[in-house]
Write an enzyme that holds these catalytic residues in place. Structure first.
Site, short mmCIF file in Angstrom:
data_model
loop_
_atom_site.label_atom_id
_atom_site.label_comp_id
_atom_site.label_asym_id
_atom_site.label_seq_id
_atom_site.Cartn_x
_atom_site.Cartn_y
_atom_site.Cartn_z
N GLY A 90 2.13 4.98 -0.96
CA GLY A 90 1.40 6.32 -1.17
C GLY A 90 2.27 7.20 -1.88
O GLY A 90 2.49 7.46 -3.12
N CYS A 134 -1.23 33.70 9.86
CA CYS A 134 -0.81 34.18 11.17
C CYS A 134 -0.30 33.19 12.01
O CYS A 134 -1.04 32.91 13.04
CB CYS A 134 -2.17 35.11 11.91
SG CYS A 134 -2.55 36.43 10.55
N GLU A 190 0.81 -1.14 -0.04
CA GLU A 190 -0.04 -0.09 0.11
C GLU A 190 0.96 1.23 0.03
O GLU A 190 0.86 2.24 1.09
CB GLU A 190 -0.94 0.03 1.10
CG GLU A 190 -0.25 -0.64 2.43
CD GLU A 190 -1.50 -1.02 3.47
OE1 GLU A 190 -2.46 -1.62 3.27
OE2 GLU A 190 -1.25 -0.49 4.60
#
Ligand code: LLP
Length: 419
Positions: free
Chosen positions: A285, A352, A283
């Site tokens: 990614g 900010c 799996e």
């Protein structure tokens, strides 16, 4: 910057495949994620083909958490990949994108009842069980529905990996998976359960791991556990070696080490499993989509404060949180480098927060407001981790194929902030 093929300088300006980035920026605006279809395809094919050669019954399941853009998912499904999903939302996206349900795995420590039900409604390949209580719940749901529930156990192999502590997952100090003793205890119950179908074992030890040894160790532990279960009369129909292969984030001149190639990784993890007679699932990614994407931004202002030269861009931690969250280093390069004396700058976003930094102490050619910068290796865990903090809009996504490009997700609008 190293020309990588999909992102390269030609005539003094940066291209993605055959499209100048300034063309996309002018038409689609910034900040914008840009993906190379060719790079993505080559990376997916490297996994698919390397695995097919070793384990024809195996399956590469793309970890959709790395990037779940619907167009990109449809493309990967079309290449024959499966999907590893981590929520009902990702399962929905994977099904919509056309991933064959029998190639979908569902991982995650906190699956809700309705998410388990969605998985059973759609006959996915397996729910990867991560706790004894989840195991009980899946058993109850399956019995109430009188429907076989395919499961695998996710082993926590207790293998340490040298990665950022936030993305290491495979030791007992982490919430993920089940200890081997626990799996040995639960497996006979699973085997005897009228509605549970125990299919496999999985292990994922963490992410951005750039050495092969931890993977080799984890695979040996999965194989040892599978052998013990077999001796108890419990046979499994596949083993899942997880994901986690790292990519090269630092510029060539600051890095004396390159991660293993996809083919090397697949061979290392899949060969021993295939040799033991099991189809291999995996799996990955990041290593499929990370190097295929960049974040394009433009400079709003420059200013000097104390000893710091700040470059303020229209992208920040809301578009790419990895530098702020993990102190991750992404290469940052100008789209149209200017001649002149390089300067050392801090590239910061408009949010900010003091931590809203994209790159510190970067030595770049002279920069001016309006210039475009490309933040590289940003295809994985980029857009998916973006947020609306500070009322910021999620950026657009574009993908490029040769000399063609198209917007595959429009920039959010202010009205969507009200939804
Ligand atoms: N399978 C499972 C069960 C996972 O938890 C993960 C990633 C993968 C597969 C895919 O791993 P990959 O091949 O992408 O390394 N947001 C972080 C990364 C978190 C990874 C979480 N799990 C980052 O930006 O570095």
């Amino acid at each position: 910057m190293e020309n990588t093929g999909c992102f390269s300088y030609r005539d003094g300006q940066l291209y993605t495949e055959d499209v100048p980035l300034r063309v996309i920026a002018a038409a689609a605006g910034t900040p914008v994620y840009i993906y190379s279809q060719t790079e993505l395809t080559q990376r997916a094919a490297a996994y698919h083909d390397s695995l097919a050669a070793i384990s024809p019954q195996g399956q590469v399941c793309f970890a959709t958490k790395a990037n779940s853009n619907p167009t990109l998912l449809r493309w990967l499904a079309g290449l024959g990949l499966g999907a590893d999903v981590t929520s009902g939302g990702e399962l929905f996206l994977a099904l919509q994108a056309g991933f064959s349900p029998d190639k979908i795995l569902f991982s995650g420590v906190g699956k809700r009842r309705e998410e388990i039900e969605l998985a059973l409604d759609n006959n996915i390949h397996a729910l990867q069980v991560e706790s004894a209580q989840e195991f009980d719940l899946i058993g109850q749901i399956a019995a109430a529905r009188q429907q076989a529930a395919p499961i695998s156990f996710r082993l926590n192999p207790d293998v340490a990996s040298e990665t950022h502590p936030y993305i290491s997952t495979g030791t007992k100090a982490h919430k993920f998976g089940l200890a081997a003793e626990e799996i040995r205890r639960l497996a006979p119950t699973a085997a005897a359960h009228p509605w549970l179908h125990l299919k496999g074992l999985a292990a994922h030890i963490g992410s951005q791991i750039t050495r092969l040894e931890p993977f080799t160790q984890a695979v040996q532990l999965v194989l040892a556990l599978a052998a013990q279960l077999k001796s108890q009369g419990i046979s499994l129909s596949y083993l899942n070696v997880g994901g986690g292969l790292g990519i090269k984030y630092a510029e060539a001149e600051t890095q004396d080490f390159s991660p293993p190639t996809i083919a090397d990784w697949v061979q290392t993890v899949a060969r021993p499993v295939a040799a033991a007679g099991y189809p291999v699932f995996m799996e990955p990614g990041r290593s499929i989509v990370g190097p295929a994407g960049l974040l394009l931004t433009h400079i709003l202002y420059t200013k000097q404060q104390g000893s710091h030269n700040f470059v303020i861009t229209d992208a920040g931690m809301t578009e790419l949180i990895r530098p702020a969250l993990y102190q991750a280093h992404h290469p940052i390069v100008p789209v149209l480098p200017r001649a002149g004396t390089p300067q050392t700058v801090d590239i910061v976003g408009p949010v900010c927060e003091t931590g809203d930094v994209l790159g510190r102490n970067r030595t770049l050619p002279p920069l001016q407001p309006g210039d475009y910068l490309a933040i590289l290796q940003a295809g994985a865990y980029g857009f998916v981790m973006s947020s609306n903090y500070n009322g910021r809009l999620r950026p657009a996504e574009v993908w490029v194929n040769g000399s063609k490009w198209q917007i595959i997700r429009p920039r959010q609008t202010w009205q969507q902030l009200e939804a």
